[in-house]
Design a protein around this motif. Sequence first.
Motif, mmCIF file in Angstrom:
data_model
loop_
_atom_site.group_PDB
_atom_site.id
_atom_site.type_symbol
_atom_site.label_atom_id
_atom_site.label_comp_id
_atom_site.label_asym_id
_atom_site.label_seq_id
_atom_site.Cartn_x
_atom_site.Cartn_y
_atom_site.Cartn_z
ATOM 1 N N GLN A 51 0.812 -1.230 0.000
ATOM 2 C CA GLN A 51 0.000 0.000 0.000
ATOM 3 C C GLN A 51 0.837 1.268 0.000
ATOM 4 N N GLN A 52 2.152 1.151 0.290
ATOM 5 C CA GLN A 52 2.932 2.360 0.545
ATOM 6 C C GLN A 52 3.448 3.039 -0.731
ATOM 7 N N ARG A 53 3.409 4.358 -0.738
ATOM 8 C CA ARG A 53 4.060 5.183 -1.769
ATOM 9 C C ARG A 53 4.679 6.358 -1.023
ATOM 10 N N VAL A 54 5.839 6.134 -0.418
ATOM 11 C CA VAL A 54 6.394 7.136 0.496
ATOM 12 C C VAL A 54 7.809 7.534 0.083
ATOM 13 N N THR A 55 8.324 8.535 0.759
ATOM 14 C CA THR A 55 9.659 9.057 0.424
ATOM 15 C C THR A 55 10.755 8.121 0.945
ATOM 16 N N ASP A 56 11.955 8.261 0.379
ATOM 17 C CA ASP A 56 13.101 7.470 0.840
ATOM 18 C C ASP A 56 13.344 7.711 2.324
ATOM 19 N N HIS A 57 13.246 8.973 2.698
ATOM 20 C CA HIS A 57 13.499 9.315 4.097
ATOM 21 C C HIS A 57 12.502 8.618 5.019
ATOM 22 N N ARG A 58 11.257 8.565 4.559
ATOM 23 C CA ARG A 58 10.222 7.913 5.372
ATOM 24 C C ARG A 58 10.526 6.420 5.535
ATOM 25 N N TRP A 59 11.062 5.766 4.482
ATOM 26 C CA TRP A 59 11.428 4.343 4.610
ATOM 27 C C TRP A 59 12.528 4.176 5.659
ATOM 28 N N LEU A 65 10.885 4.559 9.002
ATOM 29 C CA LEU A 65 10.067 3.388 9.329
ATOM 30 C C LEU A 65 10.952 2.237 9.795
ATOM 31 N N TRP A 66 12.079 2.075 9.126
ATOM 32 C CA TRP A 66 13.017 1.007 9.507
ATOM 33 C C TRP A 66 13.453 1.200 10.971
ATOM 34 N N THR A 67 13.867 2.418 11.296
ATOM 35 C CA THR A 67 14.316 2.716 12.657
ATOM 36 C C THR A 67 13.197 2.475 13.669
ATOM 37 N N TRP A 68 11.994 2.919 13.298
ATOM 38 C CA TRP A 68 10.826 2.738 14.178
ATOM 39 C C TRP A 68 10.550 1.250 14.423
ATOM 40 N N MET A 69 10.641 0.461 13.364
ATOM 41 C CA MET A 69 10.356 -0.968 13.522
ATOM 42 C C MET A 69 11.399 -1.644 14.406
ATOM 43 N N GLU A 77 13.420 -0.036 16.715
ATOM 44 C CA GLU A 77 13.464 0.517 18.075
ATOM 45 C C GLU A 77 12.170 0.333 18.853
ATOM 46 N N LYS A 78 11.028 0.450 18.144
ATOM 47 C CA LYS A 78 9.753 0.429 18.867
ATOM 48 C C LYS A 78 8.977 -0.871 18.679
ATOM 49 N N GLN A 79 9.204 -1.564 17.586
ATOM 50 C CA GLN A 79 8.366 -2.726 17.296
ATOM 51 C C GLN A 79 9.114 -4.053 17.428
ATOM 52 N N GLY A 80 10.337 -3.985 17.882
ATOM 53 C CA GLY A 80 11.073 -5.213 18.169
ATOM 54 C C GLY A 80 11.522 -5.992 16.945
ATOM 55 N N MET A 81 11.691 -5.323 15.818
ATOM 56 C CA MET A 81 12.153 -6.030 14.626
ATOM 57 C C MET A 81 13.615 -6.431 14.787
ATOM 58 N N ALA A 82 13.916 -7.677 14.446
ATOM 59 C CA ALA A 82 15.305 -8.129 14.484
ATOM 60 C C ALA A 82 16.037 -7.543 13.287
ATOM 61 N N ILE A 116 17.369 -4.526 1.353
ATOM 62 C CA ILE A 116 15.921 -4.432 1.605
ATOM 63 C C ILE A 116 15.430 -2.992 1.437
ATOM 64 N N LEU A 117 16.178 -2.056 2.027
ATOM 65 C CA LEU A 117 15.740 -0.659 1.914
ATOM 66 C C LEU A 117 15.784 -0.177 0.464
ATOM 67 N N THR A 118 16.759 -0.635 -0.277
ATOM 68 C CA THR A 118 16.817 -0.264 -1.694
ATOM 69 C C THR A 118 15.618 -0.829 -2.442
ATOM 70 N N TYR A 119 15.288 -2.060 -2.121
ATOM 71 C CA TYR A 119 14.124 -2.686 -2.757
ATOM 72 C C TYR A 119 12.838 -1.909 -2.438
ATOM 73 N N LEU A 120 12.668 -1.551 -1.159
ATOM 74 C CA LEU A 120 11.453 -0.834 -0.751
ATOM 75 C C LEU A 120 11.381 0.538 -1.419
ATOM 76 N N LYS A 121 12.530 1.228 -1.437
ATOM 77 C CA LYS A 121 12.557 2.575 -2.021
ATOM 78 C C LYS A 121 12.365 2.533 -3.530
ATOM 79 N N THR A 122 12.741 1.425 -4.135
ATOM 80 C CA THR A 122 12.588 1.292 -5.587
ATOM 81 C C THR A 122 11.143 0.998 -5.968
ATOM 82 N N ASN A 123 10.511 0.142 -5.163
ATOM 83 C CA ASN A 123 9.199 -0.364 -5.571
ATOM 84 C C ASN A 123 8.002 0.331 -4.918
#
Lengths: 137, 427
Positions: free
Chosen positions: A93-101, A104-108, A110-115, A125-132
């Motif tokens: 669903q996302q269409r967001v800026t590179d900075h926002r990705w 989001l990574w940091t938030w996941m 620091e706050k959501q317990g993502m390994a 992964i971030l390149t893939y997300l920012k590309t697509n």
Amino acid sequence: MKHLFAMGTGAVAVLALGAGLALAAPEPDPMTALAGRPAGADPLDPMTALMARPEEGTGGEGNVELGGLPDGPGAEDTFYQCVACHSTEIIKQQRVTDHRWDELWTWMVEKQGMAEPDEETKKVILTYLKTNFSSER
Amino acid sequence: MLVDPNPTDPQSRGDQYSSSRRAFMKTTGLTALGALLGMAVPFERNLPAGIIPVALAQDTGMDLMSGKKGLVVLGDRPLNAEVPAHLLDDDITPYEHLFVRMNGLVPQTALDQNAENWTLTIDGEVENPLELTIDDLKSRFENVTSRLVIECGGNGRAFFQPGTSGNQWTVGAVGCPEWTGVRLSDVLKEAGLKKTAVYTGHYSNDVHLSGDEEKEVISRGAPIAKVMEGDTIIAWAMNGEPLSALHGFPLRVIVPGYPASASQKYLNRIWIRDKEHDGAKMTGDSYRLPAYPVAPGTEVPESDMVVLTNMPIKSIVTFPETGTEVKAREQVEVRGHAWCGKGNVATMHVSVDFGQTWQEATLEPAANRFAWQRWRANVTLPQHGYYEVWARATDGDGISQPPLSPVWNPRGYANNIQHRIALVATA
């Protein structure tokens, strides 16, 4: 009754508009956001012309083995990293800026317990997300 | 995918698999489990006989979507689904047409509709901390029933450009059911607020997406001044029925006028704070707006983000459905609802010429404060062709809905853009 005006809805052009929204442009011009506005994915639902992304289904189905994520470098890494917590639907669903990705990574992490994976995988992964799933390209 | 050993008895599936979930997670890597799910969970409950997704699917609440009608599922884990505008025509939103917004997984107690030994703790900045059973709530405080709008803070996010992160809700993450419970203000009076009390912090027993049972899914709150106004309730029933698993069984808060994330589901504790609550999704960018207007696409420092409180003035067209064919030169009734986070809808207008001229609609009184209000207008389309109905509500302070998205914000909250539907007039 929706049979009138049931023209083809292949309005793929919706996404292209995003590129015109010059992020951090030196001289922001709100009229650029209104230029060349397409009719929307569904001509009989005027709200679709106001959305930041095309309606589901106009952008191809993606790889069903990867929860519908489009194939490409990093698709598999992205899939396995993300679905540990949530399904791919929220990604698609996302269409967001590179900075926002990045945020989001940091938030996941620091706050959501993502390994967090190793640096190289994170970059892939971030390149893939920012590309697509971008509002910038 | 697992093969269902008992495909003829759908009721048994959930119990069997959800109860084994904890054990399953202990023996399976989280990533592998998630990967399996990501591939397995379908959008409809039309699975081939004998095949079901793995255990966790039950806990997302996806199976419960069979009790919903016509919703658009934005995501299956966490489960989020919105309602097309034309299905929101009822004055009191029925269960099957109420949106679903899950931040985590549905707790087992809700799936089982088991409220045995459930207690609500009121502690923190109070003179007498309370531990109340549901029977205590029902018997010790005045019971109230009122229609209260709940609207996701991100309703309308899909219309921000550039896009903002989160579920891309269009117009249907809103509803106005009838809730029954007690006033939070009455409960807090019994607990005795200390002078230091400034904010509530709401807690629940839902399960974090990561499966980590220690982790808070979401814990938001509201200023003491807001909840002491008396409109905020602790509810146990919706539309005369016990709360459902998807909407917060057995108890939830309803903070009318605020983003619905303040209306905690599965409520088991209200911690009275001596400062703005800082639970999960109270801080960072979550449910916050920039303290000043920013250009689209701007990243805003966290220190400049402030908590979103009152939702803005808003309305929707619920009849006819967009794209409907009508007769030219004949009166057509157009109708919908209007609501406002401040509870003061003043007037309602519609335009059938792209906002060039507006006609006033009739606005019916609210059943109670913070209920949405029915509006109606008769429009006559002058000749055959394509028309759009634009709807615009105005609040008591003269603030109305904009024709395009209001000021952009990083997470896409509080978008009260005018709702538009298409009408096709035939000769």
